[in-house]
Design an enzyme around this catalytic site. Structure first.
Site, PDB file in Angstrom:
ATOM      1  N   SER A 125      33.572 120.135  59.561  1.00 32.52           N
ATOM      2  CA  SER A 125      34.417 121.162  60.184  1.00 32.52           C
ATOM      3  C   SER A 125      35.048 122.021  59.108  1.00 32.52           C
ATOM      4  O   SER A 125      35.234 121.569  57.963  1.00 32.52           O
ATOM      5  CB  SER A 125      35.514 120.485  61.014  1.00 32.52           C
ATOM      6  OG  SER A 125      36.515 121.396  61.393  1.00 32.52           O
TER       7      SER A 125
ATOM      8  N   TYR B  69      42.675 115.154  61.255  1.00 31.16           N
ATOM      9  CA  TYR B  69      41.252 115.391  61.455  1.00 31.16           C
ATOM     10  C   TYR B  69      40.628 115.998  60.201  1.00 31.16           C
ATOM     11  O   TYR B  69      39.554 115.577  59.750  1.00 31.16           O
ATOM     12  CB  TYR B  69      41.067 116.321  62.652  1.00 31.16           C
ATOM     13  CG  TYR B  69      39.628 116.643  62.983  1.00 31.16           C
ATOM     14  CD1 TYR B  69      38.842 115.757  63.717  1.00 31.16           C
ATOM     15  CD2 TYR B  69      39.064 117.855  62.598  1.00 31.16           C
ATOM     16  CE1 TYR B  69      37.527 116.056  64.032  1.00 31.16           C
ATOM     17  CE2 TYR B  69      37.743 118.165  62.912  1.00 31.16           C
ATOM     18  CZ  TYR B  69      36.985 117.271  63.633  1.00 31.16           C
ATOM     19  OH  TYR B  69      35.682 117.579  63.948  1.00 31.16           O
TER      20      TYR B  69
END
Length: 236
Positions: free
Chosen positions: A140, A153
């Site tokens: 990501s 995250y």
């Protein structure tokens, strides 16, 4: 034994994992697919195109016994040619600041997003080496950009990226790719923004062309952004 290529796709019951499984099945790959929601996973498998074999394994990638089942299933197909570590967790939702991040939930995020993929890689590497295969880890932009609220995250994905980077330096027979698919309209993304409308994000299928390019052309090991590999005319 046929010349069909075999892929393991984790987290394949919905979202990007399902889109990738659908693309691979359409290209003739045999699949081992997993997800925690067995009912959703079986429904996903029933809708896959093509006639290649699909082994459906409901379970949690953090469970060593489940990872053993995945490895055995890949061996039953003839050995793994591709491992896609897609299964993941957002962590705490709504997204907390790092100052307030519950350490237990942070530990769980690292277990799912870092340790489980590494453990599965370790189990499948002997077969991947024999078949000149590849590992594809989903990452990501939160791994490299300081977005407020995305510290848990993002830190986990950053750890997965560096593990991938080191693995690529160590493995001569196996390609190692870590790929940022971009903002997509997925359940995880919705959890990051509860109550907000994310319908402006593209659907996961829009990114599959980029993954197909990486896999089919066996691009060099490294980090890729799906948006930079999109075929002309496909929205990013």
């Amino acid at each position: 034994m046929t010349n069909t290529k075999n892929a393991v796709v984790t987290g394949a019951s919905r979202g990007l994992g399902l889109a990738l499984a659908r693309g691979l099945a359409a290209d003739g790959w045999s699949l081992v697919i997993d997800a925690r929601d067995g009912e959703a996973l079986r429904a996903a498998a029933a809708g896959l195109p093509g006639a290649a074999r699909v082994i459906v394994l409901p379970g949690d990638v953090t469970d060593p016994a489940h990872r053993d089942d995945i490895a055995r299933a890949a061996a039953d197909l003839g050995g793994p040619d591709l491992l896609i570590n897609n299964a993941g967790t957002l962590g705490a939702s709504p997204l907390p600041a790092m100052a307030d991040y519950p350490v237990g939930e942070l530990r769980d995020a690292f277990e799912v997003n870092v340790l489980a993929p590494i453990a599965l890689i370790q189990q499948l590497l002997p077969g991947l080496r024999l078949r000149g295969g590849a590992v594809l880890n989903i990452t990501s932009d939160a791994a490299v950009e300081p977005y407020a609220g995305w510290g848990g995250y993002g830190a986990a994905k950053a750890a997965l990226e560096q593990a991938s980077n080191v693995l690529s330096a160590e493995e001569n027979l196996v390609r190692v790719w870590w790929v940022d698919p971009g903002d997509l309209r997925t359940r995880m993304h919705q959890l990051a923004y509860p109550g907000e409308d994310i319908s402006d994000r593209p659907l996961p299928d829009s990114a599959v062309g980029a993954f197909r390019k990486i896999i089919a052309e066996r691009l060099p090991s490294g980090r890729y952004r799906a948006a930079e590999l999109m075929p002309a005319g496909v929205p990013s």
